[in-house]
Design a protein around this motif. Sequence first.
Motif, PDB file in Angstrom:
ATOM      1  N   ARG A 121       0.843  -1.204   0.000  1.00  0.00           N
ATOM      2  CA  ARG A 121       0.000   0.000   0.000  1.00  0.00           C
ATOM      3  C   ARG A 121       0.870   1.242   0.000  1.00  0.00           C
ATOM      4  NH1 ARG A 121      -3.059   3.522  -1.265  1.00  0.00           N
ATOM      5  NH2 ARG A 121      -4.897   4.207  -0.115  1.00  0.00           N
ATOM      6  N   ARG A 122       1.972   1.175   0.708  1.00  0.00           N
ATOM      7  CA  ARG A 122       2.905   2.298   0.776  1.00  0.00           C
ATOM      8  C   ARG A 122       3.520   2.596  -0.590  1.00  0.00           C
ATOM      9  NH1 ARG A 122       7.975   1.419   4.629  1.00  0.00           N
ATOM     10  NH2 ARG A 122       8.803   0.308   2.829  1.00  0.00           N
ATOM     11  N   ILE A 123       3.920   1.566  -1.303  1.00  0.00           N
ATOM     12  CA  ILE A 123       4.533   1.763  -2.616  1.00  0.00           C
ATOM     13  C   ILE A 123       3.551   2.422  -3.581  1.00  0.00           C
ATOM     14  CG2 ILE A 123       5.477   0.578  -4.652  1.00  0.00           C
ATOM     15  CD1 ILE A 123       7.401   0.743  -2.303  1.00  0.00           C
ATOM     16  N   ASN A 145      17.573  -1.213   0.731  1.00  0.00           N
ATOM     17  CA  ASN A 145      16.613  -1.234   1.827  1.00  0.00           C
ATOM     18  C   ASN A 145      15.553  -0.171   1.531  1.00  0.00           C
ATOM     19  OD1 ASN A 145      15.403  -0.283   4.479  1.00  0.00           O
ATOM     20  ND2 ASN A 145      16.595  -2.029   5.207  1.00  0.00           N
ATOM     21  N   GLY A 146      14.291  -0.599   1.435  1.00  0.00           N
ATOM     22  CA  GLY A 146      13.213   0.306   1.066  1.00  0.00           C
ATOM     23  C   GLY A 146      12.797   1.284   2.147  1.00  0.00           C
ATOM     24  N   TYR A 148       7.858   3.163 -10.399  1.00  0.00           N
ATOM     25  CA  TYR A 148       7.004   2.779  -9.275  1.00  0.00           C
ATOM     26  C   TYR A 148       5.808   1.961  -9.734  1.00  0.00           C
ATOM     27  CZ  TYR A 148       9.247   4.804  -5.217  1.00  0.00           C
ATOM     28  OH  TYR A 148      10.117   5.032  -4.177  1.00  0.00           O
ATOM     29  N   LYS A 149       5.292   2.249 -10.914  1.00  0.00           N
ATOM     30  CA  LYS A 149       4.211   1.418 -11.456  1.00  0.00           C
ATOM     31  C   LYS A 149       4.705  -0.007 -11.690  1.00  0.00           C
ATOM     32  CE  LYS A 149       1.688   5.093 -13.895  1.00  0.00           C
ATOM     33  NZ  LYS A 149       1.320   5.626 -15.235  1.00  0.00           N
ATOM     34  N   PHE A 150       5.898  -0.123 -12.260  1.00  0.00           N
ATOM     35  CA  PHE A 150       6.478  -1.442 -12.531  1.00  0.00           C
ATOM     36  C   PHE A 150       6.777  -2.179 -11.231  1.00  0.00           C
ATOM     37  CE2 PHE A 150      10.455  -3.921 -13.462  1.00  0.00           C
ATOM     38  CZ  PHE A 150       9.820  -4.958 -14.132  1.00  0.00           C
ATOM     39  N   TRP A 151       7.304  -1.461 -10.256  1.00  0.00           N
ATOM     40  CA  TRP A 151       7.614  -2.044  -8.954  1.00  0.00           C
ATOM     41  C   TRP A 151       6.344  -2.594  -8.308  1.00  0.00           C
ATOM     42  CZ3 TRP A 151      10.446   1.244  -4.616  1.00  0.00           C
ATOM     43  CH2 TRP A 151      10.818   0.381  -3.564  1.00  0.00           C
ATOM     44  N   TYR A 152       5.278  -1.811  -8.322  1.00  0.00           N
ATOM     45  CA  TYR A 152       4.034  -2.217  -7.672  1.00  0.00           C
ATOM     46  C   TYR A 152       3.403  -3.431  -8.356  1.00  0.00           C
ATOM     47  CZ  TYR A 152      -0.656  -1.911  -5.654  1.00  0.00           C
ATOM     48  OH  TYR A 152      -1.833  -2.202  -5.024  1.00  0.00           O
ATOM     49  N   ILE A 153       3.352  -3.425  -9.663  1.00  0.00           N
ATOM     50  CA  ILE A 153       2.707  -4.541 -10.368  1.00  0.00           C
ATOM     51  C   ILE A 153       3.553  -5.807 -10.296  1.00  0.00           C
ATOM     52  CG2 ILE A 153       3.677  -4.204 -12.688  1.00  0.00           C
ATOM     53  CD1 ILE A 153       0.782  -4.602 -13.744  1.00  0.00           C
ATOM     54  N   SER A 154       4.843  -5.646 -10.037  1.00  0.00           N
ATOM     55  CA  SER A 154       5.740  -6.815  -9.941  1.00  0.00           C
ATOM     56  C   SER A 154       5.436  -7.671  -8.721  1.00  0.00           C
ATOM     57  CB  SER A 154       7.203  -6.362  -9.903  1.00  0.00           C
ATOM     58  OG  SER A 154       7.578  -5.762 -11.131  1.00  0.00           O
ATOM     59  N   ARG A 155       4.665  -7.138  -7.771  1.00  0.00           N
ATOM     60  CA  ARG A 155       4.297  -7.933  -6.595  1.00  0.00           C
ATOM     61  C   ARG A 155       3.512  -9.166  -7.011  1.00  0.00           C
ATOM     62  NH1 ARG A 155       0.073  -4.825  -7.579  1.00  0.00           N
ATOM     63  NH2 ARG A 155      -1.988  -5.328  -6.728  1.00  0.00           N
ATOM     64  N   LEU A 156       2.803  -9.082  -8.144  1.00  0.00           N
ATOM     65  CA  LEU A 156       1.998 -10.208  -8.612  1.00  0.00           C
ATOM     66  C   LEU A 156       2.884 -11.356  -9.100  1.00  0.00           C
ATOM     67  CD1 LEU A 156      -0.698  -8.201 -10.610  1.00  0.00           C
ATOM     68  CD2 LEU A 156      -0.807  -9.003  -8.233  1.00  0.00           C
ATOM     69  N   ASN A 157       4.068 -11.018  -9.547  1.00  0.00           N
ATOM     70  CA  ASN A 157       4.997 -12.056 -10.014  1.00  0.00           C
ATOM     71  C   ASN A 157       5.748 -12.725  -8.873  1.00  0.00           C
ATOM     72  OD1 ASN A 157       4.367 -11.515 -12.715  1.00  0.00           O
ATOM     73  ND2 ASN A 157       5.913  -9.889 -12.828  1.00  0.00           N
ATOM     74  N   PRO A 160       4.564 -13.399  -5.303  1.00  0.00           N
ATOM     75  CA  PRO A 160       3.656 -13.423  -4.146  1.00  0.00           C
ATOM     76  C   PRO A 160       4.386 -13.898  -2.894  1.00  0.00           C
ATOM     77  CG  PRO A 160       3.196 -15.253  -5.636  1.00  0.00           C
ATOM     78  CD  PRO A 160       4.167 -14.371  -6.353  1.00  0.00           C
ATOM     79  N   GLY A 161       4.073 -13.242  -1.777  1.00  0.00           N
ATOM     80  CA  GLY A 161       4.706 -13.616  -0.516  1.00  0.00           C
ATOM     81  C   GLY A 161       5.966 -12.845  -0.208  1.00  0.00           C
ATOM     82  N   TYR A 162       6.364 -11.926  -1.089  1.00  0.00           N
ATOM     83  CA  TYR A 162       7.569 -11.119  -0.874  1.00  0.00           C
ATOM     84  C   TYR A 162       7.176  -9.663  -0.695  1.00  0.00           C
ATOM     85  CZ  TYR A 162      10.170 -15.197  -2.411  1.00  0.00           C
ATOM     86  OH  TYR A 162      10.674 -16.468  -2.532  1.00  0.00           O
ATOM     87  N   HIS A 163       7.938  -8.960   0.144  1.00  0.00           N
ATOM     88  CA  HIS A 163       7.606  -7.554   0.331  1.00  0.00           C
ATOM     89  C   HIS A 163       8.353  -6.690  -0.679  1.00  0.00           C
ATOM     90  CE1 HIS A 163      11.375  -6.548   2.333  1.00  0.00           C
ATOM     91  NE2 HIS A 163      11.149  -7.394   3.322  1.00  0.00           N
ATOM     92  N   ASP A 164       8.083  -5.403  -0.619  1.00  0.00           N
ATOM     93  CA  ASP A 164       8.583  -4.475  -1.638  1.00  0.00           C
ATOM     94  C   ASP A 164      10.098  -4.486  -1.760  1.00  0.00           C
ATOM     95  OD1 ASP A 164       8.266  -3.285   1.032  1.00  0.00           O
ATOM     96  OD2 ASP A 164       9.076  -1.469   0.143  1.00  0.00           O
ATOM     97  N   GLN A 165      10.777  -4.605  -0.631  1.00  0.00           N
ATOM     98  CA  GLN A 165      12.237  -4.578  -0.651  1.00  0.00           C
ATOM     99  C   GLN A 165      12.809  -5.797  -1.361  1.00  0.00           C
ATOM    100  OE1 GLN A 165      14.198  -3.232   3.006  1.00  0.00           O
ATOM    101  NE2 GLN A 165      15.500  -5.051   2.890  1.00  0.00           N
TER     102      GLN A 165
END
Length: 392
Positions: A196-198, A253-254, A269-278, A280-285
């Motif tokens: 949510r922060r990202i 370190n984020g 930042y758009k790419f970073w955020y959507i990459s969470r789907l690739n 799963p289970g990992y945080h932004d950092q």
Amino acid sequence: MRRIASSGGTRIGKHRHHRAVSSAPTAISGGVASIRRFFIALLLFLGVSFVSSIFYRAGWLTSPFETMSWRQPQDLGGLIPTDNDSFDFINLDNEDIRLERVLKAASMRDKTVILTTLNAAWTRPGSVIDLFMESLRTGEETSFLLNHLVIVSLDMKAYKRCLAIHTHCFALTTEGVDFSGEKSFMSKGYLRMMWRRIDFLRVVLEKGYSFIFSDADIMWFRNPFPYFYPDADFQMACDHFTGDSSDLRNTANGGFGYVRSNNRTIEFYKFWYISRLNYPGYHDQDVLNYIKYDELIADIGIDMRFLSTTYFGGICEPSRDFEKVCTMHANCCIGMRSKIHDLKVILEEWRYYLSLPPNLKRASVFSWRVPQNCSLDMLNQSRPPSNEIDWR
């Protein structure tokens, strides 16, 4: 004189007396009506003033002397129900407007702000947020930076606490999610809060504001701006620094970074955020430390730099030079009690250093007395298995 007192004069006197007597009821009724209108107008004025003062204190109206700035409330007192920890009293439909106002009020001349996020678990008196604010007040040339700090509150308790201690507060809502409790490292609640922060930081960039983002568990000792790379788009602190600011092998370190608002950082930042789907289970950092090798980063053309731990240290890799250190992060640390304990030790060390005369500061060799309660072993136990991700 006697002619004036003649009978004609008497008739004139009687006529005047008759007119005065006959007009007396009209004068009396007119006076009562005037008084009634006065009191009605007074009551209306007081009523409107009272309602306006409530809205003004709540931050929904600006002062006539501050027509171009947003005045955040200092203390809403009884206006905020103490038994209700929801954001219901805030007009959530105007989140975009509220954000624009608070960013404008806090920004520097070049549209740069300092951001940190806060949830209820970090708000208790003497907890993380108090230590964070104290470090800014007592650091070298850092107290003025509080004027440009926006505390982004993730729940109602955090928002109320922010209003009590700071000027620029923003309530970031997430429908159907409670971010108020302490989130265990890498739990589902923790991950959702980090992502949510990202997404929020992307919105800030799209509004044209550059920012320093800082976790609240970072102690600020010096103004960091002189130590940033002047032309970099995106620069991030490290858990481990290789010695080369352009080396992608630096472990980012984020929790601390300086980001300029431009098309490249917005796309990143758009790419970073959507990459969470690739992943799963990992945080932004964790995801950042993977996607920094992606070819799309080169296509975006972003100038990415990593900040030296000499200036931006942490428990993972402390700064070794008290003459240069700007920030110290309670990274590589799990658990609220452990963080608070070691942050207090860090702040005590800094206070002791400041108390020394200049000649002793230069002649003495200092080292941090942390970690104490924080443990890198606990951090490694909480991460996903290392064979599940390619760190390259």
